[in-house]
Write a protein that holds these residues in place. Structure first.
Motif, PDB file in Angstrom:
ATOM      1  N   TYR A 242      33.318 -29.005  70.575  1.00 49.11           N
ATOM      2  CA  TYR A 242      33.981 -29.651  69.429  1.00 49.11           C
ATOM      3  C   TYR A 242      32.957 -30.338  68.533  1.00 49.11           C
ATOM      4  CZ  TYR A 242      36.354 -33.428  66.929  1.00 49.11           C
ATOM      5  OH  TYR A 242      36.778 -34.303  65.959  1.00 49.11           O
ATOM      6  N   MET A 243      32.061 -31.121  69.124  1.00 49.50           N
ATOM      7  CA  MET A 243      31.073 -31.844  68.317  1.00 49.50           C
ATOM      8  C   MET A 243      30.118 -30.886  67.626  1.00 49.50           C
ATOM      9  SD  MET A 243      30.193 -35.352  70.431  1.00 49.50           S
ATOM     10  CE  MET A 243      29.474 -34.519  71.823  1.00 49.50           C
ATOM     11  N   ARG A 244      29.741 -29.804  68.323  1.00 41.89           N
ATOM     12  CA  ARG A 244      28.838 -28.823  67.717  1.00 41.89           C
ATOM     13  C   ARG A 244      29.495 -28.161  66.512  1.00 41.89           C
ATOM     14  NH1 ARG A 244      27.704 -26.396  72.082  1.00 41.89           N
ATOM     15  NH2 ARG A 244      29.353 -24.839  72.011  1.00 41.89           N
ATOM     16  N   GLU A 245      30.744 -27.732  66.658  1.00 41.89           N
ATOM     17  CA  GLU A 245      31.447 -27.060  65.567  1.00 41.89           C
ATOM     18  C   GLU A 245      31.748 -28.027  64.425  1.00 41.89           C
ATOM     19  OE1 GLU A 245      34.864 -25.422  67.421  1.00 41.89           O
ATOM     20  OE2 GLU A 245      33.778 -23.737  68.356  1.00 41.89           O
ATOM     21  N   GLN A 246      32.140 -29.255  64.776  1.00 40.44           N
ATOM     22  CA  GLN A 246      32.467 -30.238  63.758  1.00 40.44           C
ATOM     23  C   GLN A 246      31.230 -30.623  62.945  1.00 40.44           C
ATOM     24  OE1 GLN A 246      35.496 -30.787  63.271  1.00 40.44           O
ATOM     25  NE2 GLN A 246      35.458 -32.429  61.760  1.00 40.44           N
TER      26      GLN A 246
END
Length: 558
Positions: A242-246
């Motif tokens: 999630y953090m990588r994509e966000q």
């Protein structure tokens, strides 16, 4: 009798080799379940023509020792119709090997499961705490960006962050019901498969008399703990994704709005969280002593080897034709894939067709490929531990940031020797220190020293207490193994005979040190580095008696 690990396999194999004549070896092995590699060994080493009468139970008991626990009931005596003597001998040897495997499994240490429960519970709590901490911080940084963008461009803020809220809701739902672990962790695979194996074998741990169910309950509880740890790792993978994509989405959409500093904060949160989870995974590669002992016992048994080969997570992903005929229905999807032996045969045929220089050319190409691969690994490693998760830092990472306090400590010792003055003895100053790694380049620490007198020369050796010292220091890396070193010290420079004398504060003198240190790696398990220091005491002129201004110290860190 406590069997040495691996002895049961040697007994079974030697029994098979002794009972078979070379002429009947192929027919005898045809219908057995022995691995192909074992068949080859048996064919090559069978030199005797002995039959079942030489392998009666008394003979086997003699092979295994006078105190063997192998019972006559464990050895099948009746032959099936059409079964040759040599086949009976193989069957009996395999049955005996299976019995001895079970004896080895029964010798697992009683504290094995308790150690697993304790370790997995601690790690589960750490991962959960890290995840609970990083998500609010990451969301807080995003909210700051949203509010700042809304003041400049409300429409853009609405479009960008409406999707952000939905993605966060999807993440929350996924965290409440995580799927099975999709990221392969070798230790957890081995651990979970071993527990399934022990459950299948009905092995009881630490079960007192009259409480036979305790072992089963403990095993079940251990499996639950391992499953919980897997879920925590899976949650961590979801959060990292999630953090990588966000981070990627916001970087693309906000690149023209001047949010470089805020995006850098997001990148730091994602990177350091990923690094911390990777550190937790790395800690699993160092099992405790009791865990290593248990796994070593299990790995010596063919029962566990076969079970691991068929039931581990890795086996489910890479099941190859070597698994045997019973696994062939599972291998239909792998038709056309080449095994290692097939690849080796192709290489050998190509080398033969390439002439006398083909092998040299193959080796040269292989070395070139390895060099290129190493260069790529080095480039990835430059970005730190989190790079393998696709989270590339846009800042200089501090690899010490997420380590625990104890793991950031560095212990050391050093020694320096002073020549005697006219009436004084030779003095060796021995120091101990503890340093805290501020970051990858800085170490701040404290220490203490003791000055021992040896006498004026080798013919007049006399041990005496010549002083003591308290130290503080700061080391900063300048280049690879070269460090800038500085420190402040308080030294008691008078001979003393009791600790009470050190309470006289007026007798303590100050030293200010500045110089260079060079660390040299050591091939030692105890000492990690040798440190050579050259220091200038710029307060030496104020000491009474005046001390030498240049100090040379040799130290070791561990």
């Amino acid at each position: 009798m406590a069997w040495p690990f691996g002895l049961h396999a040697q007994i079974a194999d030697s029994s098979v080799r002794q009972v078979l004549g070379y002429s009947s070896i192929s027919n005898a092995l045809a219908d057995t379940g022995i691995e192909e590699s074992s068949k080859v060994n048996i064919r090559q080493t069978a030199k005797y023509n002995q039959y079942l009468l030489r392998l009666e139970h008394n003979h086997l008991k003699q092979l295994t020792g006078p105190n063997s626990n192998v019972s006559p009931q464990s050895m099948p005596k009746a032959a099936t119709p059409g079964e040759t003597d040599s086949k009976i001998a193989i069957r009996q040897a395999l049955v005996m090997k299976d019995s001895l495997d079970k004896q080895s499994i029964a010798q697992l240490p009683a504290g094995y499961l308790s150690e697993i429960i304790q370790r997995t519970s601690q790690l589960e709590g750490k991962i959960d705490a890290s995840t609970e901490k990083v998500l609010p911080q990451f969301q807080k940084q995003q909210e700051k960006i949203r509010k700042k963008l809304a003041k400049v461009n409300p429409e853009a803020a609405r479009k960008i962050f409406d999707n952000t809220e939905q993605r966060y809701k999807d993440l929350t739902n996924a965290l409440n019901s995580p799927d099975k672990l999709t990221h392969y962790i070798p230790y957890l695979d081995t651990l979970k498969t071993s527990l399934k194996f022990l459950d299948k074998q009905k092995v009881l741990f630490n079960a007192p008399k009259g409480q036979d169910g305790l072992g089963t309950e403990l095993l079940g509880g251990t499996m639950d703990k391992v499953t919980n740890l897997e879920q925590q790792f899976q949650k961590a993978e979801l959060v990292k994704q999630y953090m990588r994509e966000q981070q990627l989405v916001l970087t693309q959409q906000l690149q023209n709005f001047g949010f470089a500093r805020q995006l850098k904060h997001l990148n730091k949160e994602a990177y350091y969280y990923s690094q911390q989870i990777n550190d937790y995974k790395e800690s699993l590669k160092d099992p405790k002593k009791i865990e290593r002992k248990a796994i070593n016992i299990l790995s010596q048994t063919k029962l566990f080897q076969d079970f691991m080969h068929k039931n581990s997570m890795l086996a489910s992903l890479f099941r190859m034709p070597s698994d045997g005929q019973e696994d062939m229905p599972n291998l239909e999807g792998f038709s056309g894939l080449q095994t290692r032996s097939q690849v080796n045969q192709i290489i050998q045929s190509q080398i033969g067709a390439g002439g006398p220089d083909a092998m040299k050319q193959l080796q040269a190409n292989g070395q070139h490929a390895q060099d290129m691969l190493q260069q790529l690994k080095n480039k990835v490693n430059e970005f730190g531990a989190g790079a393998n998760d696709g989270i590339m830092p846009n800042f200089k990472p501090n690899n010490q940031k997420k380590k625990s306090f104890l793991k950031r400590l560095e212990y050391g010792t050093n020694i320096q020797t002073q020549r005697p003055n006219v009436a004084g003895p030779v003095i060796s100053e021995i120091g101990l220190s503890t340093g805290y790694k501020i970051n990858d380049k800085g170490v701040l620490g404290i220490g203490a020293s003791y000055k021992m007198g040896w006498g004026q020369d080798i013919q007049h050796v006399r041990i005496s207490h010549q002083g003591a010292g308290l130290r503080s220091f700061l080391d900063y890396k300048l280049k690879k193994t070269v460090w800038l070193s500085g420190g402040f010290e308080m030294n008691y420079l008078s001979m003393f005979s009791s600790i009470e004398q050190l309470n006289a504060m007026h007798a303590w003198q100050q030293s200010g040190l500045l110089g260079l240190s060079k660390k040299l790696p050591m091939a030692s398990k105890l000492f990690k580095n040798t440190k050579v220091q050259v220091l200038w005491d710029f307060l030496s002129s104020y000491q009474v008696p005046k001390a030498q201004p240049i100090l040379f110290r040799i130290g070791y860190s561990f």
